[in-house]
Each structure stands twice: as C-alpha cells, then as structure tokens.
Write a protein that holds these residues in place. Structure first.
Motif, PDB file in Angstrom:
ATOM      1  N   LEU A  62       0.855  -1.181   0.000  1.00  0.00           N
ATOM      2  CA  LEU A  62       0.000   0.000   0.000  1.00  0.00           C
ATOM      3  C   LEU A  62       0.894   1.234   0.000  1.00  0.00           C
ATOM      4  N   VAL A  63       0.559   2.187  -0.860  1.00  0.00           N
ATOM      5  CA  VAL A  63       1.333   3.422  -0.892  1.00  0.00           C
ATOM      6  C   VAL A  63       0.375   4.609  -0.838  1.00  0.00           C
ATOM      7  N   ASP A  64       0.721   5.579  -0.021  1.00  0.00           N
ATOM      8  CA  ASP A  64      -0.015   6.832   0.073  1.00  0.00           C
ATOM      9  C   ASP A  64       0.555   7.771  -0.984  1.00  0.00           C
ATOM     10  N   VAL A  65      -0.276   8.166  -1.939  1.00  0.00           N
ATOM     11  CA  VAL A  65       0.198   8.992  -3.045  1.00  0.00           C
ATOM     12  C   VAL A  65       0.820  10.286  -2.557  1.00  0.00           C
ATOM     13  N   SER A  66       0.355  10.786  -1.431  1.00  0.00           N
ATOM     14  CA  SER A  66       0.892  12.045  -0.899  1.00  0.00           C
ATOM     15  C   SER A  66       2.129  11.837  -0.042  1.00  0.00           C
ATOM     16  N   GLY A  67       2.569  10.569   0.102  1.00  0.00           N
ATOM     17  CA  GLY A  67       3.640  10.286   1.049  1.00  0.00           C
ATOM     18  C   GLY A  67       5.037  10.216   0.488  1.00  0.00           C
ATOM     19  N   GLY A  68       5.244  10.524  -0.788  1.00  0.00           N
ATOM     20  CA  GLY A  68       6.582  10.474  -1.354  1.00  0.00           C
ATOM     21  C   GLY A  68       6.791   9.268  -2.244  1.00  0.00           C
ATOM     22  N   LYS A  69       7.807   9.336  -3.110  1.00  0.00           N
ATOM     23  CA  LYS A  69       8.001   8.348  -4.163  1.00  0.00           C
ATOM     24  C   LYS A  69       8.447   6.982  -3.663  1.00  0.00           C
ATOM     25  N   THR A  70       9.040   6.914  -2.485  1.00  0.00           N
ATOM     26  CA  THR A  70       9.571   5.630  -2.016  1.00  0.00           C
ATOM     27  C   THR A  70       8.900   5.141  -0.746  1.00  0.00           C
ATOM     28  N   ASN A  71       7.820   5.820  -0.330  1.00  0.00           N
ATOM     29  CA  ASN A  71       7.169   5.477   0.924  1.00  0.00           C
ATOM     30  C   ASN A  71       6.026   4.499   0.676  1.00  0.00           C
ATOM     31  N   ALA A  72       6.246   3.219   1.020  1.00  0.00           N
ATOM     32  CA  ALA A  72       5.210   2.198   0.850  1.00  0.00           C
ATOM     33  C   ALA A  72       5.228   1.269   2.053  1.00  0.00           C
ATOM     34  N   THR A  73       4.085   0.665   2.341  1.00  0.00           N
ATOM     35  CA  THR A  73       3.949  -0.284   3.436  1.00  0.00           C
ATOM     36  C   THR A  73       3.644  -1.663   2.881  1.00  0.00           C
ATOM     37  N   VAL A  74       4.405  -2.661   3.302  1.00  0.00           N
ATOM     38  CA  VAL A  74       4.191  -4.029   2.844  1.00  0.00           C
ATOM     39  C   VAL A  74       2.967  -4.596   3.554  1.00  0.00           C
ATOM     40  N   LEU A  75       2.005  -5.049   2.766  1.00  0.00           N
ATOM     41  CA  LEU A  75       0.779  -5.627   3.302  1.00  0.00           C
ATOM     42  C   LEU A  75       0.942  -7.130   3.517  1.00  0.00           C
ATOM     43  N   VAL A  76       1.480  -7.823   2.518  1.00  0.00           N
ATOM     44  CA  VAL A  76       1.755  -9.251   2.598  1.00  0.00           C
ATOM     45  C   VAL A  76       3.133  -9.490   1.996  1.00  0.00           C
ATOM     46  N   ALA A  77       4.016 -10.133   2.739  1.00  0.00           N
ATOM     47  CA  ALA A  77       5.383 -10.378   2.270  1.00  0.00           C
ATOM     48  C   ALA A  77       5.592 -11.861   1.974  1.00  0.00           C
ATOM     49  N   GLY A  78       6.731 -12.157   1.358  1.00  0.00           N
ATOM     50  CA  GLY A  78       7.131 -13.545   1.148  1.00  0.00           C
ATOM     51  C   GLY A  78       6.328 -14.285   0.100  1.00  0.00           C
ATOM     52  N   LEU A  79       5.852 -13.585  -0.930  1.00  0.00           N
ATOM     53  CA  LEU A  79       5.062 -14.225  -1.978  1.00  0.00           C
ATOM     54  C   LEU A  79       5.967 -14.727  -3.102  1.00  0.00           C
ATOM     55  N   GLU A  80       5.431 -15.635  -3.898  1.00  0.00           N
ATOM     56  CA  GLU A  80       6.201 -16.199  -4.998  1.00  0.00           C
ATOM     57  C   GLU A  80       6.096 -15.339  -6.255  1.00  0.00           C
ATOM     58  N   ASP A  81       4.870 -15.107  -6.710  1.00  0.00           N
ATOM     59  CA  ASP A  81       4.693 -14.417  -7.990  1.00  0.00           C
ATOM     60  C   ASP A  81       3.308 -13.783  -8.045  1.00  0.00           C
TER      61      ASP A  81
END
Length: 385
Positions: free
Chosen positions: A33-52
C-alpha cells in the motif's frame, strides 16, 4: 497488523478530503500500500514472502484482499486485521491466473487464466466455481466489473487482440474494441462518468471510450514505456510501468500533469485505488434470499438484473432457480497449493460433459478422455489428474 499499516488504513478516509488516495499494488514478491501524498519511495508491505503475485483486488466493506499467485497457480486472501493469516481460495485447475476482480455487491470472485483460456466465477470462499467463458479466448488478462449495471469487461492480447464486455452472468457477450489495439493490459472503469480506460503496452498509450466502446478518445499518446495495470480516483489516472519500475499518474481527461508518484518497485503488477468510492453502493438484486437461487446468484444487465446459475457440471432446473441435486464441481490439490499436479473433481450428471475447455470428450460407455487421456469415472465423478 502493525501500527504503520493500521495508521495507513485509517488514513484511507483522509483521501476523501485531500484527494490523494491509497494505492494497493502487487509487486510479485509482496503486496503493498502506498499513500500517493507520502513520497516516491514510501510504501507499506501488506503481505510479504510471496512467490509471484500478479493480480490483486479487494472487498473494502469486508476488509478482504485477494490476489493471484502465478507460480503457485492459486488465488489467495487475507483479512486486513489478520495479515499474518493467508488462506487459499482457489488452488486447483489454474495455470496462469493473470486477472482478478471482486464483485463487492454480489460477493463473487471473477478471474481470467491466459493458459487455460477461461474466465471463471466463484463465491468469495472459492466454492460454487463456474466456467463462464472458454471459447474464443486466446490470452485473456485484465478483468474489471460493474456490479451496479451487471457488466464485466476484459482484455485479450492474443492473436486477435480485443476488449470484450458481457453480463456478469455470462450473457450478452460482445467485442467493444478491436481496432488500433495490440497488447491491451490495464483496464479500469469510471463509474460516475461511465467511461472505460485501457492501456496498451505495445502501442504505448492510454485510451478511453464509453462503456460500449463508442466515442473513443486519446488520453495519453504513444509515449509510455510499458504500461501494465491501470486505476483511477477523482480526476487522476494511476498506472504501473514495467520498464520504469514505477507508478505514474496523469489527468484522466487530458493526460496532462503526468508525474511519477512511486518509484524503485521490484516488479510492479496490478494496481487499485484502495477506497470505498471505488466500490460504490447499489441495489443488490441477490441481497434477499440469494435472489431465490439455490447456488450462484450472478448480476445481470437485463431484468430482473440477476440470473441463477450452477457450478460447472451441474444443471439448472426448469424453474430457473435451483440446481439439480448431486455433487458439484470443486477443486483441490494434494499438498495444498504446492502440489505439482492439481486434481480436479467434477460431477458428470446425466451424461453432461463438465469443463469442455479442458478438452473433455466421451469414449465408449461411461469412459471419458481429457486431451486424449482416459480418466477415471466413479460414482458420477470425473477425476482429472
């Protein structure tokens, strides 16, 4: 759920005020999830460790996020308040599930598979699975829904590229775009203005039209590196690009005010604006007693605006509401999604041939062949291995 994610989700309401949405996107190895107003590299991982992870969608009112994993040949789900509890929804009979769409009104899942060349529907838990289309599909990819009007839309970038529309019950299928199109990838709907937007990765543009394909207009000319998925919010379009590894934005009317809103993404895939406004409330014809249907109640563009349907392999009775008694199609694979050879069980009632898209044909007696291979039939159940 961590405090960063909790705060981000709470701020989804703020987007209504500031006009700057949260973007949910698949990044192959995770969902973010990324907040459009939060900067170009600011994102929060919702689910990690996925294959594809390829396609993603959500049901906002239920706090559900779904995604497809092409490597695991599966569709999965999480509850946003239990992000460490991933559940398998569909884990058999898939090969390359490239597109996914949630019917937030009728509580259904729709998906495309570019290898089996099918478009299917099921309940949100993966049950009552039905093949809607298996003919005249080559490389179906993006899929999007308009439950309030009962229509579904999808792209096909096969040898005859096109964009099609049909009722969400499988009726009224038609080709709406088939000229000046090559690799149609991204697809999204403007529900308020009744516009269809799509991105073409080969021709490098974003176009829009009316829902029926008429009054086509250029939004962004052929200058995009490799647009993939597309979404919108307010007056702005947002899309992922494979070449720039970024999310971009522009004005949805003119293509002006183009900018990069998020960068340094490993492998940007599907994208959606995560907001209730993207899943508008409407009258649900299936909302009372499941529309009187015994199994599937599917939205329809024609009165009474729903249609009762049965899982693949089960016949609908003459009353148009109930399905014939018997086992219905379902899927599983031994060892969950990790099984190398998913096993598909389908009913065979009164000689009905289930899953014709798999190349099922009769031989002598009650024997069947699937793509030329004999399969076992026991107690009216066909076992595909």
């Amino acid at each position: 759920m961590g405090p960063a994610l909790r705060n981000l989700l709470l701020c989804s309401v703020c987007s209504l005020i500031r006009g700057s949405p949260l973007l949910l996107f698949a990044n192959r190895r995770d969902l973010r999830l990324v907040d459009v107003s939060g900067g170009k590299t600011n994102a929060t991982v919702l689910v990690a460790g996925l294959e594809d992870a390829a396609a993603v969608d959500f049901v906002f009112s239920e706090d559900l996020v779904y995604w497809t994993d092409v490597s695991e040949e599966a569709i999965k789900v999480i509850f946003l308040n239990q992000t460490d509890n991933t559940q398998n929804v569909v884990i058999g009979g898939l090969v390359s599930p490239d597109g996914l769409a949630c019917d937030w009104l009728g509580s259904k899942l729709y998906w495309t598979d570019s290898e089996t060349n099918r478009i299917e529907v099921a309940d949100l838990d993966g049950s009552l699975r039905k093949v809607l289309f298996w003919q005249d599909l080559d490389q179906p990819r993006a899929i999007t829904l308009d439950p309030g009007r009962g229509y579904m839309y999808w792209t096909d970038w096969g040898e005859v590229p096109k964009i099609e529309r049909a009722g969400m019950d499988g009726t009224k299928r038609s080709i709406i775009i088939d000229s000046n199109i090559y690799w149609p990838n991204g697809l999204t709907l403007d529900y308020e203005e009744e516009k269809l937007y799509w991105a073409d990765a080969k021709l490098s543009f974003i176009h829009r039209s009316n829902f029926d394909g008429t009054f086509r207009q250029v939004v962004v000319d052929g200058s995009l590196p490799h647009p993939f998925a597309l979404t919108l919010f307010g007056d702005m379009l947002y899309w992922t690009d494979w070449n720039t590894h970024s999310i971009h934005a522009c004005n949805k009317y003119t293509g002006e005010y183009r900018r990069e809103v998020h960068s340094n993404i490993f492998s940007p895939m599907d994208i959606h604006v995560f907001n209730q406004q993207r899943q508008p409330h409407a009258t649900n014809p299936c909302g009372t007693n499941n529309g009187g249907c015994s199994h599937l109640c599917l939205m329809s563009p024609v009165q009474p605006f729903f249609h009762c349907a049965c899982p693949t392999g089960v016949q609908l009775l003459e009353d148009g509401a109930k399905c014939k008694d018997g086992m219905y199609a379902h899927t599983y694979s031994e060892g969950a999604a990790k099984g190398p050879n998913p096993v598909l069980l389908c009913s065979m009632l009164d000689g009905h041939i289930p899953y014709p898209a798999l190349g099922v044909s009769k031989t002598r007696g009650h024997a069947l062949k699937v793509r030329g291979r004999r399969v076992k039939v026991a107690q009216k159940v066909v076992v595909f291995i």
